[in-house]
Design a protein around this motif. Structure first.
Motif, PDB file in Angstrom:
ATOM      1  N   HIS A 349       0.833  -1.139   0.179  1.00  0.00           N
ATOM      2  CA  HIS A 349       0.063  -0.088   0.010  1.00  0.00           C
ATOM      3  C   HIS A 349       1.077   1.267  -0.062  1.00  0.00           C
ATOM      4  CE1 HIS A 349      -3.964   2.013   0.626  1.00  0.00           C
ATOM      5  NE2 HIS A 349      -3.213   2.799   1.811  1.00  0.00           N
ATOM      6  N   GLY A 350       0.458   2.320  -0.570  1.00  0.00           N
ATOM      7  CA  GLY A 350       1.164   3.563  -0.738  1.00  0.00           C
ATOM      8  C   GLY A 350       2.197   3.562  -1.658  1.00  0.00           C
ATOM      9  N   VAL A 351       3.440   4.253  -1.200  1.00  0.00           N
ATOM     10  CA  VAL A 351       4.356   4.501  -2.503  1.00  0.00           C
ATOM     11  C   VAL A 351       5.207   3.082  -2.744  1.00  0.00           C
ATOM     12  CG1 VAL A 351       4.766   7.119  -1.753  1.00  0.00           C
ATOM     13  CG2 VAL A 351       6.084   5.384  -0.528  1.00  0.00           C
ATOM     14  N   HIS A 352       5.266   2.397  -1.919  1.00  0.00           N
ATOM     15  CA  HIS A 352       5.840   1.060  -1.975  1.00  0.00           C
ATOM     16  C   HIS A 352       4.856  -0.041  -2.693  1.00  0.00           C
ATOM     17  CE1 HIS A 352       9.920   1.732  -0.497  1.00  0.00           C
ATOM     18  NE2 HIS A 352       9.474   2.481   0.281  1.00  0.00           N
ATOM     19  N   PHE A 353       3.670   0.301  -2.934  1.00  0.00           N
ATOM     20  CA  PHE A 353       2.844  -0.656  -3.846  1.00  0.00           C
ATOM     21  C   PHE A 353       3.665  -1.348  -4.956  1.00  0.00           C
ATOM     22  CE2 PHE A 353      -0.419  -2.084  -6.726  1.00  0.00           C
ATOM     23  CZ  PHE A 353      -1.380  -2.687  -5.883  1.00  0.00           C
ATOM     24  N   CYS A 354       3.296  -2.782  -4.909  1.00  0.00           N
ATOM     25  CA  CYS A 354       3.999  -3.607  -6.090  1.00  0.00           C
ATOM     26  C   CYS A 354       3.714  -3.275  -7.420  1.00  0.00           C
ATOM     27  CB  CYS A 354       3.669  -5.139  -6.012  1.00  0.00           C
ATOM     28  SG  CYS A 354       4.542  -6.038  -7.060  1.00  0.00           S
ATOM     29  N   LEU A 355       5.061  -2.813  -7.903  1.00  0.00           N
ATOM     30  CA  LEU A 355       4.800  -2.625  -9.555  1.00  0.00           C
ATOM     31  C   LEU A 355       4.424  -3.543 -10.359  1.00  0.00           C
ATOM     32  CD1 LEU A 355       8.118  -0.326 -10.236  1.00  0.00           C
ATOM     33  CD2 LEU A 355       5.447   0.503 -10.710  1.00  0.00           C
ATOM     34  N   GLY A 356       4.750  -4.703 -10.073  1.00  0.00           N
ATOM     35  CA  GLY A 356       4.474  -5.838 -10.659  1.00  0.00           C
ATOM     36  C   GLY A 356       2.995  -6.582 -10.457  1.00  0.00           C
ATOM     37  N   ALA A 357       2.206  -5.708  -9.820  1.00  0.00           N
ATOM     38  CA  ALA A 357       0.839  -6.206  -9.596  1.00  0.00           C
ATOM     39  C   ALA A 357      -0.022  -6.541 -10.704  1.00  0.00           C
ATOM     40  CB  ALA A 357      -0.243  -5.489  -8.474  1.00  0.00           C
ATOM     41  N   PRO A 358      -0.142  -5.899 -11.578  1.00  0.00           N
ATOM     42  CA  PRO A 358      -0.765  -6.167 -12.888  1.00  0.00           C
ATOM     43  C   PRO A 358      -0.278  -7.360 -13.599  1.00  0.00           C
ATOM     44  CG  PRO A 358      -0.595  -3.774 -13.073  1.00  0.00           C
ATOM     45  CD  PRO A 358       0.580  -4.535 -11.794  1.00  0.00           C
ATOM     46  N   LEU A 359       1.028  -7.725 -13.564  1.00  0.00           N
ATOM     47  CA  LEU A 359       1.381  -8.707 -14.484  1.00  0.00           C
ATOM     48  C   LEU A 359       1.231 -10.146 -13.518  1.00  0.00           C
ATOM     49  CD1 LEU A 359       3.171 -10.288 -16.320  1.00  0.00           C
ATOM     50  CD2 LEU A 359       5.414  -9.699 -15.129  1.00  0.00           C
ATOM     51  N   ALA A 360       1.333  -9.921 -12.209  1.00  0.00           N
ATOM     52  CA  ALA A 360       1.132 -11.068 -11.354  1.00  0.00           C
ATOM     53  C   ALA A 360      -0.485 -11.620 -11.632  1.00  0.00           C
ATOM     54  CB  ALA A 360       1.253 -10.837  -9.788  1.00  0.00           C
ATOM     55  N   ARG A 361      -1.210 -10.618 -11.657  1.00  0.00           N
ATOM     56  CA  ARG A 361      -2.719 -10.894 -11.411  1.00  0.00           C
ATOM     57  C   ARG A 361      -2.990 -11.430 -13.075  1.00  0.00           C
ATOM     58  NH1 ARG A 361      -3.893  -5.500  -8.778  1.00  0.00           N
ATOM     59  NH2 ARG A 361      -5.234  -5.936  -6.933  1.00  0.00           N
ATOM     60  N   LEU A 362      -2.162 -10.861 -13.793  1.00  0.00           N
ATOM     61  CA  LEU A 362      -2.572 -11.706 -15.298  1.00  0.00           C
ATOM     62  C   LEU A 362      -1.992 -13.344 -15.164  1.00  0.00           C
ATOM     63  CD1 LEU A 362      -2.796 -11.393 -18.603  1.00  0.00           C
ATOM     64  CD2 LEU A 362      -0.570 -10.677 -18.460  1.00  0.00           C
ATOM     65  N   GLU A 363      -0.872 -13.425 -14.718  1.00  0.00           N
ATOM     66  CA  GLU A 363      -0.489 -14.839 -14.764  1.00  0.00           C
ATOM     67  C   GLU A 363      -1.280 -15.735 -13.970  1.00  0.00           C
ATOM     68  OE1 GLU A 363       4.086 -15.080 -14.475  1.00  0.00           O
ATOM     69  OE2 GLU A 363       3.908 -13.324 -14.016  1.00  0.00           O
ATOM     70  N   ILE A 364      -1.801 -15.244 -12.696  1.00  0.00           N
ATOM     71  CA  ILE A 364      -2.550 -16.064 -11.802  1.00  0.00           C
ATOM     72  C   ILE A 364      -3.936 -16.506 -12.319  1.00  0.00           C
ATOM     73  CG2 ILE A 364      -3.836 -16.156  -9.559  1.00  0.00           C
ATOM     74  CD1 ILE A 364      -1.642 -13.876  -8.747  1.00  0.00           C
ATOM     75  N   ALA A 365      -4.417 -15.529 -12.954  1.00  0.00           N
ATOM     76  CA  ALA A 365      -5.649 -15.664 -13.765  1.00  0.00           C
ATOM     77  C   ALA A 365      -5.687 -16.647 -14.758  1.00  0.00           C
ATOM     78  CB  ALA A 365      -6.218 -14.518 -14.341  1.00  0.00           C
ATOM     79  N   ALA A 366      -4.519 -16.260 -15.735  1.00  0.00           N
ATOM     80  CA  ALA A 366      -4.377 -17.293 -16.875  1.00  0.00           C
ATOM     81  C   ALA A 366      -4.059 -18.649 -16.468  1.00  0.00           C
ATOM     82  CB  ALA A 366      -3.283 -16.861 -17.808  1.00  0.00           C
ATOM     83  N   ALA A 367      -3.282 -18.804 -15.740  1.00  0.00           N
ATOM     84  CA  ALA A 367      -3.110 -20.180 -14.920  1.00  0.00           C
ATOM     85  C   ALA A 367      -4.036 -20.900 -14.280  1.00  0.00           C
ATOM     86  CB  ALA A 367      -1.861 -20.313 -13.749  1.00  0.00           C
ATOM     87  N   LEU A 368      -4.973 -20.290 -13.602  1.00  0.00           N
ATOM     88  CA  LEU A 368      -6.149 -21.042 -12.974  1.00  0.00           C
ATOM     89  C   LEU A 368      -7.278 -21.218 -13.914  1.00  0.00           C
ATOM     90  CD1 LEU A 368      -6.233 -19.093  -9.777  1.00  0.00           C
ATOM     91  CD2 LEU A 368      -5.534 -21.330  -9.900  1.00  0.00           C
ATOM     92  N   ARG A 369      -7.526 -20.259 -14.764  1.00  0.00           N
ATOM     93  CA  ARG A 369      -8.572 -20.432 -15.649  1.00  0.00           C
ATOM     94  C   ARG A 369      -8.529 -21.470 -16.723  1.00  0.00           C
ATOM     95  NH1 ARG A 369      -8.508 -18.595 -20.774  1.00  0.00           N
ATOM     96  NH2 ARG A 369      -6.975 -17.168 -20.355  1.00  0.00           N
ATOM     97  N   MET A 370      -7.058 -21.514 -17.122  1.00  0.00           N
ATOM     98  CA  MET A 370      -6.717 -22.524 -18.469  1.00  0.00           C
ATOM     99  C   MET A 370      -6.476 -23.867 -17.700  1.00  0.00           C
ATOM    100  SD  MET A 370      -4.274 -20.203 -20.723  1.00  0.00           S
ATOM    101  CE  MET A 370      -3.818 -21.150 -21.748  1.00  0.00           C
ATOM    102  N   LEU A 371      -6.264 -24.064 -16.500  1.00  0.00           N
ATOM    103  CA  LEU A 371      -6.085 -25.369 -15.688  1.00  0.00           C
ATOM    104  C   LEU A 371      -7.434 -26.040 -15.548  1.00  0.00           C
ATOM    105  CD1 LEU A 371      -4.480 -27.364 -14.124  1.00  0.00           C
ATOM    106  CD2 LEU A 371      -4.970 -25.807 -12.064  1.00  0.00           C
ATOM    107  N   PHE A 372      -8.428 -25.072 -15.067  1.00  0.00           N
ATOM    108  CA  PHE A 372      -9.697 -25.979 -14.700  1.00  0.00           C
ATOM    109  C   PHE A 372     -10.345 -26.054 -16.184  1.00  0.00           C
ATOM    110  CE2 PHE A 372      -8.194 -24.420 -10.588  1.00  0.00           C
ATOM    111  CZ  PHE A 372      -8.675 -25.669  -9.868  1.00  0.00           C
ATOM    112  N   GLU A 373     -10.172 -25.026 -17.078  1.00  0.00           N
ATOM    113  CA  GLU A 373     -10.781 -25.391 -18.452  1.00  0.00           C
ATOM    114  C   GLU A 373     -10.107 -26.617 -18.870  1.00  0.00           C
ATOM    115  OE1 GLU A 373     -11.947 -20.903 -19.919  1.00  0.00           O
ATOM    116  OE2 GLU A 373     -10.162 -22.142 -20.514  1.00  0.00           O
ATOM    117  N   ARG A 374      -8.876 -26.937 -18.708  1.00  0.00           N
ATOM    118  CA  ARG A 374      -8.356 -28.142 -19.609  1.00  0.00           C
ATOM    119  C   ARG A 374      -8.755 -29.446 -18.548  1.00  0.00           C
ATOM    120  NH1 ARG A 374      -3.842 -29.337 -22.792  1.00  0.00           N
ATOM    121  NH2 ARG A 374      -3.772 -27.184 -23.260  1.00  0.00           N
ATOM    122  N   PHE A 375      -8.910 -29.435 -17.185  1.00  0.00           N
ATOM    123  CA  PHE A 375      -9.030 -30.481 -16.387  1.00  0.00           C
ATOM    124  C   PHE A 375     -10.260 -30.385 -15.553  1.00  0.00           C
ATOM    125  CE2 PHE A 375      -4.450 -30.225 -17.392  1.00  0.00           C
ATOM    126  CZ  PHE A 375      -4.282 -31.342 -18.042  1.00  0.00           C
TER     127      PHE A 375
END
Length: 410
Positions: A349-375
């Protein structure tokens, strides 16, 4: 109120939920012992947000922690306070260092990397699909680990043959059961790997963030560029933060869905979407439990009458704050993708908020969505209470996540 003795945090993280409940029961902030160092653990989300945005709280231990010099040689977590990058910077130095890294995580770059993320997930799932139907696979090892390594490796220009060596030493940074000697050896190996990467990229630069940061280091003549220690430690921050935290979030997101079929039903009926799952995962089981350290620049009065004295250390206890009942009510301990408010502090939170948050959200969503769709029939291969936590009071994940991709014949 009478002063309580510091609560000794378990370096193995064996039962962090019970430990976080104990921390919250001691008030909005309480003294804790972190491998021999005393700090104020802050678990009240309102107070924590105030401290994370206060100019009277610093992350620069060299300048603002009287115990810094005596702590550094003997503390196993010394690297967390000794690095020279935006993680430990304050004021103008922090703004300068953050400006140099921010382009790596611009909206344009994140959008451009999306096809890479989905292609990497597809490749990993193809390999899983080729597994024999019988038996189990470790989802952490086969999906949660390799995806962030591939993505951050491409972003930073880490060659394929170096990625496993980076994984080993980054894991050591988050392992809070190491002795001082083991942690020192791991840090030396980590810096050797970083120096090798810098040498390679200085010789043959590419279209990657490492090469761009090296160019900024070598070309700036006005003192605004990175020093060599800042360059090394900025690469360390980007590689480690872009890897370990995403691994844990994929791990916990998959675990939540595998242990509660109702959550998958919410997805199937449209009551929740994958963004909801990602945010609730980050709230319910943030990848980082406690983040060392910050320091009080002045006396800070607390709501219960206690005072964090000038020069004392502060520990941001994100996981305990995320489940605070004053924030998320009596069901705060329950994973619920339909929860109306999934506010959390998983990225700070604040000035040290993680710059990589959008990338992390993208990876997590893609991994989970595609995993449960495939299996769609994927299931845990062991009872949930047999999943073992990582040996860490910082990192929040499992040592392994065994699953069966298809139900066994019954």
């Amino acid at each position: 109120m009478p002063e309580q003795p510091p609560l000794v945090l378990d370096p193995t993280g064996a039962d962090h939920h019970a430990e976080h409940q104990s921390l919250r029961s001691r008030g909005p902030a309480t003294r804790v012992d972190i491998l021999g160092v005393t700090a104020w653990s802050v678990t009240d989300p309102v107070l924590l947000k105030q401290l994370l945005t206060s100019s009277q709280v610093s992350k620069d231990g060299r300048a603002h922690w009287p115990a810094f010099a005596e702590t550094l040689p003997t503390w196993p977590l010394a690297l967390w306070i000794a690095v020279n990058n935006m993680f430990t910077a304050y004021g103008g130095d922090h703004r300068r260092l953050r400006r140099m890294v921010a382009p790596a995580f611009s909206a344009r770059r994140i959008q451009a990397i999306n096809p890479t993320v989905e292609a990497a997930v597809t490749t990993l799932l193809d390999a899983l699909e080729a597994q024999p139907a019988a038996g189990s696979v470790d989802l952490r090892e086969r999906l949660a680990y390799p995806l962030p390594i591939a993505v951050i490796g491409q972003l930073m220009g880490v060659p394929d043959h170096q990625r496993e060596s980076f994984r080993a030493v980054v894991d050591g940074v988050f392992d809070t059961t190491l002795t001082t000697e083991q942690a020192t050896a791991n840090t030396a190996a980590l810096y050797e790997a970083l120096d090798n990467l810098i040498t390679a990229k200085r010789t043959e630069p590419g279209d990657d963030m490492t090469s761009l940061l090296i160019a900024a280091r070598d070309d700036e003549g006005d003192g605004s560029g990175l020093t060599h220690p800042e360059l090394r430690d900025t690469l360390l921050l980007m590689i480690s933060a872009g890897y370990e935290t995403t691994v844990n979030a994929i791990d916990h997101g998959a675990t939540a869905l595998l242990t509660d079929p109702e959550q998958l039903a919410h997805l199937h009926t449209g009551r929740a979407d994958w963004s909801d799952v990602v945010e609730e995962t980050l709230r319910h089981e943030p990848a980082i439990k406690h983040l060392p350290l910050r320091y009080a620049l002045t006396d800070i009065p607390l709501p219960d009458g206690q005072t964090i004295a000038q020069g004392e250390a502060i520990l941001a206890s994100y996981a305990a704050a995320n489940r605070h009942p004053d924030w998320h009510g009596p069901t705060a301990d329950r994973f619920d993708a339909t929860r109306p408010s999934k506010e959390h502090l998983a990225f700070g939170h604040g000035v040290h908020f993680c710059l990589g948050a959008p990338l992390a959200r993208l990876e997590i969503a893609a991994a989970l969505r595609m995993l449960f769709e495939r299996f769609p029939e994927i299931e845990l291969a062991v009872p949930a209470d047999e999943l073992k936590p990582l040996p860490s009071l910082i990192s929040n994940g499992h040592q392994a996540l065994p699953v069966r991709l298809r139900p066994t014949t019954r």
